[in-house]
Design an enzyme around this catalytic site. Structure first.
Site, mmCIF file in Angstrom:
data_model
loop_
_atom_site.group_PDB
_atom_site.id
_atom_site.type_symbol
_atom_site.label_atom_id
_atom_site.label_comp_id
_atom_site.label_asym_id
_atom_site.label_seq_id
_atom_site.Cartn_x
_atom_site.Cartn_y
_atom_site.Cartn_z
ATOM 1 N N THR A 98 -63.000 -29.310 -6.210
ATOM 2 C CA THR A 98 -61.701 -29.303 -5.540
ATOM 3 C C THR A 98 -61.018 -28.000 -5.940
ATOM 4 O O THR A 98 -60.618 -27.821 -7.090
ATOM 5 C CB THR A 98 -60.845 -30.510 -5.952
ATOM 6 O OG1 THR A 98 -61.495 -31.708 -5.496
ATOM 7 C CG2 THR A 98 -59.460 -30.438 -5.330
ATOM 8 N N LYS A 173 -59.142 -32.157 1.698
ATOM 9 C CA LYS A 173 -58.982 -32.772 0.383
ATOM 10 C C LYS A 173 -57.517 -32.728 -0.052
ATOM 11 O O LYS A 173 -57.017 -33.668 -0.692
ATOM 12 C CB LYS A 173 -59.864 -32.054 -0.644
ATOM 13 C CG LYS A 173 -59.747 -32.602 -2.080
ATOM 14 C CD LYS A 173 -60.188 -34.065 -2.176
ATOM 15 C CE LYS A 173 -59.993 -34.642 -3.589
ATOM 16 N NZ LYS A 173 -60.993 -34.158 -4.549
ATOM 17 N N LYS A 241 -53.670 -30.681 -11.345
ATOM 18 C CA LYS A 241 -54.350 -29.475 -10.859
ATOM 19 C C LYS A 241 -54.444 -29.500 -9.343
ATOM 20 O O LYS A 241 -54.126 -28.520 -8.659
ATOM 21 C CB LYS A 241 -55.755 -29.385 -11.461
ATOM 22 C CG LYS A 241 -56.527 -28.133 -11.056
ATOM 23 C CD LYS A 241 -58.027 -28.365 -10.992
ATOM 24 C CE LYS A 241 -58.424 -29.019 -9.694
ATOM 25 N NZ LYS A 241 -59.889 -29.082 -9.479
#
Length: 289
Positions: A98, A173, A241
């Protein structure tokens, strides 16, 4: 059977590489920053261990990666001992990290200059999804290499789709994480409210999960949130994050994400409570301090 390299054997990458070898039947070479973990993986699943990403990529048809962030990804791909320097022409890179859409586009261009292809392919489903081989994979890139990569990806996935050009997988995502942030905060507030109202939370969740309020989060985390258990994989540090990537992209494209920004701050409070490694459902703990 394909020749496959896998770079990064964390909580996600370790089982994903295992499925490529066992379920997929592919010949897998692994690289990990900590060599002992790579040796452990090879002892468990067979395959080979490489000392560098460059060595891992040599002669491979597909090079998968699942590392921490943009900088880690650049290092294993384009660093001095990076996989780009070992890959043969025609190799297909599949990045399950990611990361930002920006780094995906950057590495897509770099791979093409090497005569290779690059697909950004972040995953959803958490540690349990990786271990059970039922991840959802969101892809960006060119159609022809994607068509070749999809059957290999399905070794550890239950759903995989090309959603647009390079970067589209990472943008998808980001949408996924936006949805999760809002859902978990709403569920946390509902459980907190119900406790204050004196309701039987498990009974209530059993009922409302069958209606319009139902969600994966409610079905899989509602009971454990009520019990104060937060050891189910995807950590608050990782979510922060991811939300940082989301909010940075929103600043670039002008999207307004007030709820996401607020929930990110709530997660920062959970970190200050000592919950950095608690899973994302721990938002409820902030309300019950």
């Amino acid at each position: 059977m394909a020749k496959v390299a896998f770079l990064g054997l964390g909580v996600m990458g370790y089982p994903m590489a295992g499925h490529l070898a066992n379920k997929g039947g592919h010949e897998v070479t692994v690289y990990n920053r900590t060599p002992a973990k790579a040796e452990k993986w090879a002892a468990q699943h067979g395959g080979k261990v490489a000392r560098t990403p460059k060595e891992a990529a040599e002669g491979q048809d597909f090079i998968f990666a699942c590392v921490g962030n943009d900088d880690d990804l650049r290092a294993v791909m384009a660093g001095p001992d990076g996989a780009f320097h070992g890959a043969k022409a025609g190799a297909i890179f599949v990045d399950n990290t990611t990361a930002s859409a920006e780094v995906a586009r950057e590495l897509h261009v770099a791979a093409r200059k090497k005569g290779c292809a690059f697909i950004d392919a972040p995953v959803s489903g958490g540690q349990a999804g990786a271990e059970n081989g039922v991840l959802t994979v969101m892809c960006g890139g060119d159609a022809e290499p994607y068509a070749k990569a999809e059957p290999v990806i399905m070794s550890f996935a239950r759903a995989c789709r090309l959603l647009g050009p390079s970067g589209a997988g990472q943008l998808t995502k980001m949408m996924n994480q936006i949805c999760i942030a809002g859902l978990v905060q709403g569920l946390s507030e509902a459980i907190h409210f119900g406790k204050r109202a004196g309701l039987d939370i498990e009974a209530v969740l059993e009922v409302i999960s069958k209606g319009a309020a139902g969600s994966w989060q409610m079905e899989n985390r509602g009971r454990t949130m009520n019990q104060g258990k937060f050891d189910f994989g995807f950590a608050v540090d990782w979510m922060r994050k991811d939300l940082g990537i989301v909010l940075d992209e929103a600043r670039k494209n002008g999207a307004h994400l007030p709820v996401t920004a607020l929930v990110d701050q709530f997660y920062s409070e959970v970190q200050k409570m000592g919950g950095s490694r608690w899973d994302t459902s721990s938002l409820v703990a902030r309300l019950e301090r």
